[in-house]
Design a protein around this motif. Sequence first.
Motif, PDB file in Angstrom:
ATOM      1  N   GLU A  35       0.829  -1.421   0.025  1.00 53.77           N
ATOM      2  CA  GLU A  35      -0.192   0.138  -0.165  1.00 53.77           C
ATOM      3  C   GLU A  35       0.700   1.207  -0.158  1.00 53.77           C
ATOM      4  OE1 GLU A  35      -2.679  -0.265   3.576  1.00 53.77           O
ATOM      5  OE2 GLU A  35      -3.230  -2.184   2.576  1.00 53.77           O
ATOM      6  N   LEU A  36       1.743   0.763   0.264  1.00 53.69           N
ATOM      7  CA  LEU A  36       2.927   2.352   0.228  1.00 53.69           C
ATOM      8  C   LEU A  36       3.717   2.577  -1.503  1.00 53.69           C
ATOM      9  CD1 LEU A  36       4.741   1.655   3.889  1.00 53.69           C
ATOM     10  CD2 LEU A  36       2.928   3.086   3.488  1.00 53.69           C
ATOM     11  N   CYS A  37       3.515   1.103  -1.444  1.00 50.76           N
ATOM     12  CA  CYS A  37       4.903   0.608  -2.892  1.00 50.76           C
ATOM     13  C   CYS A  37       4.919   0.244  -3.761  1.00 50.76           C
ATOM     14  CB  CYS A  37       6.434   1.508  -1.805  1.00 50.76           C
ATOM     15  SG  CYS A  37       6.746   0.226  -0.948  1.00 50.76           S
ATOM     16  N   THR A  38       5.764   0.204  -4.778  1.00 49.57           N
ATOM     17  CA  THR A  38       5.545  -0.891  -5.319  1.00 49.57           C
ATOM     18  C   THR A  38       7.310  -1.126  -5.551  1.00 49.57           C
ATOM     19  OG1 THR A  38       3.588  -0.085  -6.990  1.00 49.57           O
ATOM     20  CG2 THR A  38       5.742  -1.860  -8.361  1.00 49.57           C
ATOM     21  N   PRO A  39       7.273  -2.487  -5.163  1.00 46.32           N
ATOM     22  CA  PRO A  39       8.173  -3.038  -5.091  1.00 46.32           C
ATOM     23  C   PRO A  39       8.939  -3.582  -6.820  1.00 46.32           C
ATOM     24  CG  PRO A  39       7.052  -4.188  -3.298  1.00 46.32           C
ATOM     25  CD  PRO A  39       6.600  -3.470  -4.566  1.00 46.32           C
ATOM     26  N   VAL A  40      10.519  -3.556  -7.011  1.00 48.32           N
ATOM     27  CA  VAL A  40      10.667  -3.918  -8.266  1.00 48.32           C
ATOM     28  C   VAL A  40      12.473  -4.655  -7.580  1.00 48.32           C
ATOM     29  CG1 VAL A  40      12.084  -4.134  -9.938  1.00 48.32           C
ATOM     30  CG2 VAL A  40       9.876  -2.139  -9.626  1.00 48.32           C
ATOM     31  N   ILE A  41      12.379  -5.834  -7.206  1.00 43.80           N
ATOM     32  CA  ILE A  41      13.744  -6.695  -6.592  1.00 43.80           C
ATOM     33  C   ILE A  41      14.469  -7.004  -7.920  1.00 43.80           C
ATOM     34  CG2 ILE A  41      14.802  -8.431  -5.861  1.00 43.80           C
ATOM     35  CD1 ILE A  41      11.823  -8.565  -4.600  1.00 43.80           C
ATOM     36  N   PHE A  42      15.713  -5.891  -8.204  1.00 45.61           N
ATOM     37  CA  PHE A  42      16.663  -6.274  -8.979  1.00 45.61           C
ATOM     38  C   PHE A  42      17.746  -7.676  -8.807  1.00 45.61           C
ATOM     39  CE2 PHE A  42      15.113  -2.068  -9.425  1.00 45.61           C
ATOM     40  CZ  PHE A  42      15.208  -2.167 -10.953  1.00 45.61           C
ATOM     41  N   ALA A  43      16.675  -9.194  -9.717  1.00 49.82           N
ATOM     42  CA  ALA A  43      17.282  -9.936  -8.899  1.00 49.82           C
ATOM     43  C   ALA A  43      17.683 -11.505 -10.291  1.00 49.82           C
ATOM     44  CB  ALA A  43      17.337 -10.790  -8.524  1.00 49.82           C
ATOM     45  N   SER A  44      17.111 -12.335 -10.258  1.00 46.15           N
ATOM     46  CA  SER A  44      16.067 -13.304 -10.958  1.00 46.15           C
ATOM     47  C   SER A  44      15.174 -13.931  -9.849  1.00 46.15           C
ATOM     48  CB  SER A  44      17.230 -14.140 -11.413  1.00 46.15           C
ATOM     49  OG  SER A  44      17.691 -15.242 -10.640  1.00 46.15           O
ATOM     50  N   ALA A  45      13.437 -14.515 -11.254  1.00 46.62           N
ATOM     51  CA  ALA A  45      12.939 -15.387 -11.018  1.00 46.62           C
ATOM     52  C   ALA A  45      13.582 -16.477 -10.234  1.00 46.62           C
ATOM     53  CB  ALA A  45      12.233 -15.280 -11.880  1.00 46.62           C
ATOM     54  N   LYS A  46      14.570 -17.187 -10.839  1.00 51.54           N
ATOM     55  CA  LYS A  46      15.059 -18.540 -10.272  1.00 51.54           C
ATOM     56  C   LYS A  46      15.367 -18.150  -8.521  1.00 51.54           C
ATOM     57  CE  LYS A  46      15.522 -20.315 -15.064  1.00 51.54           C
ATOM     58  NZ  LYS A  46      16.747 -20.954 -16.035  1.00 51.54           N
ATOM     59  N   THR A  47      16.359 -17.366  -8.983  1.00 54.30           N
ATOM     60  CA  THR A  47      17.167 -16.976  -7.957  1.00 54.30           C
ATOM     61  C   THR A  47      15.764 -15.913  -6.085  1.00 54.30           C
ATOM     62  OG1 THR A  47      18.593 -16.216  -8.740  1.00 54.30           O
ATOM     63  CG2 THR A  47      18.834 -14.989  -6.459  1.00 54.30           C
ATOM     64  N   MET A  48      14.521 -15.359  -6.787  1.00 56.44           N
ATOM     65  CA  MET A  48      13.754 -15.641  -5.892  1.00 56.44           C
ATOM     66  C   MET A  48      13.549 -16.545  -5.505  1.00 56.44           C
ATOM     67  SD  MET A  48      15.341 -12.651  -4.676  1.00 56.44           S
ATOM     68  CE  MET A  48      13.941 -12.519  -4.205  1.00 56.44           C
ATOM     69  N   GLY A  49      12.990 -16.776  -6.343  1.00 54.88           N
ATOM     70  CA  GLY A  49      12.163 -18.573  -6.300  1.00 54.88           C
ATOM     71  C   GLY A  49      13.112 -19.504  -5.039  1.00 54.88           C
ATOM     72  N   PHE A  50      13.940 -19.978  -5.895  1.00 61.60           N
ATOM     73  CA  PHE A  50      15.010 -20.399  -4.185  1.00 61.60           C
ATOM     74  C   PHE A  50      14.727 -20.577  -3.504  1.00 61.60           C
ATOM     75  CE2 PHE A  50      19.001 -20.738  -2.048  1.00 61.60           C
ATOM     76  CZ  PHE A  50      18.781 -22.460  -2.290  1.00 61.60           C
ATOM     77  N   LEU A  51      14.925 -18.674  -2.841  1.00 63.35           N
ATOM     78  CA  LEU A  51      14.655 -18.237  -1.662  1.00 63.35           C
ATOM     79  C   LEU A  51      13.431 -18.050  -1.218  1.00 63.35           C
ATOM     80  CD1 LEU A  51      16.466 -14.709  -2.661  1.00 63.35           C
ATOM     81  CD2 LEU A  51      17.642 -16.458  -1.099  1.00 63.35           C
ATOM     82  N   LYS A  52      12.383 -18.233  -2.074  1.00 63.06           N
ATOM     83  CA  LYS A  52      11.053 -18.200  -1.137  1.00 63.06           C
ATOM     84  C   LYS A  52      10.724 -19.138  -0.911  1.00 63.06           C
ATOM     85  CE  LYS A  52       6.480 -18.419  -3.038  1.00 63.06           C
ATOM     86  NZ  LYS A  52       5.560 -18.549  -4.101  1.00 63.06           N
TER      87      LYS A  52
END
Length: 348
Positions: A35-52
């Motif tokens: 509600e405060l902002c729209t985030p954009v993470i600069f990485a990759s979907a695969k990398t963030m999927g692993f972390l998730k």
Amino acid sequence: MENTKAIIVGISIGDLNGIGGEVVLKTFEDERSLELCTPVIFASAKTMGFLKTHFNSTIHFNSINNLDHIKEGKVNVYNCWREPVSINFGQEDVTIGTYAVKSLECATKALKDNYIDVLVTAPINKHNIQSDRFNFPGHTDYLAQQLKGESLMFMVANELRVGLLTDHVPLKDIAQHITPELIKKKIAIVHDSLKKDFAINKPKIAVLGINPHTGDHGVIGNEDDTIMRPTLKQIKESGTLVFGPYAADSFFGNDNYKNFDAIIAVYHDQGLIPFKTLSFGQGVNFTGGLNRIRTSPDHGTAYEIAGKGLADAGSFKEALYTAIKIFRNRSDYELFSSNPLKKIYKKT
């Protein structure tokens, strides 16, 4: 008049073997943050999927290859790379350092091209990012080269604000860096930032001494008498509310810091030790003086707890909130400066 623009926050992912990914996930698992902002993470979907998966996160990512496709109300991931990355929590890894640099460079370009409004950087390892192509002590020095303006390390925690005359300079070299020109430049940056970024109309600034007890009239060094005092006198005569030099050993302990809008320390540890002691991990590192806004948490990669789910996201959240607040303050300042009559409509 109230600024209700949805701010787009770019996030460089930092050292993937550290706690950066974890604190980013914990921050945006709270859907109120969207509600405060729209985030954009600069990485990759695969990398963030692993972390998730590793951290059992409930976040749903919006993977994009084009920054024109950023979606409001979603946690966007911009693919800076496509290949899989081998993450080994707690390990210093030169290859991981190259991905930290890729993320930072990609996010900085997006900031310069106005795809994102502000940048929040997760912690890096200053050693494993070094290469022939990237040779900077840290975020601040790189961003100072990439963005217009004179940079200043400005540590912020609520009403406590500590700026530095010198930052990543060896202690043995500090005195030779302190010149009237440097003092005037850094105080001007702090004064300007307090007005534009923190909405303080008439800032009061304290400056700490170079030597113990500010030299004790030359007994413990004469730099405070020959350089600092005459320079501060000149600055004060020009209209800036600057005071000092103050003996650093008692300045924070007797609560004198509460009488000022900002304190300028001469060197890194003189300012950051009391700052981090008082802020209890809720502090923010803001790069003042630049034409774009960048903040970061006040901690490092914390390899010793990386991957264990123990990281406290408090400082990263504060970095996010501070970037948003500064963006709004700076936007309002520019708006009202261009047309002073609009001040009568500003809500207090």
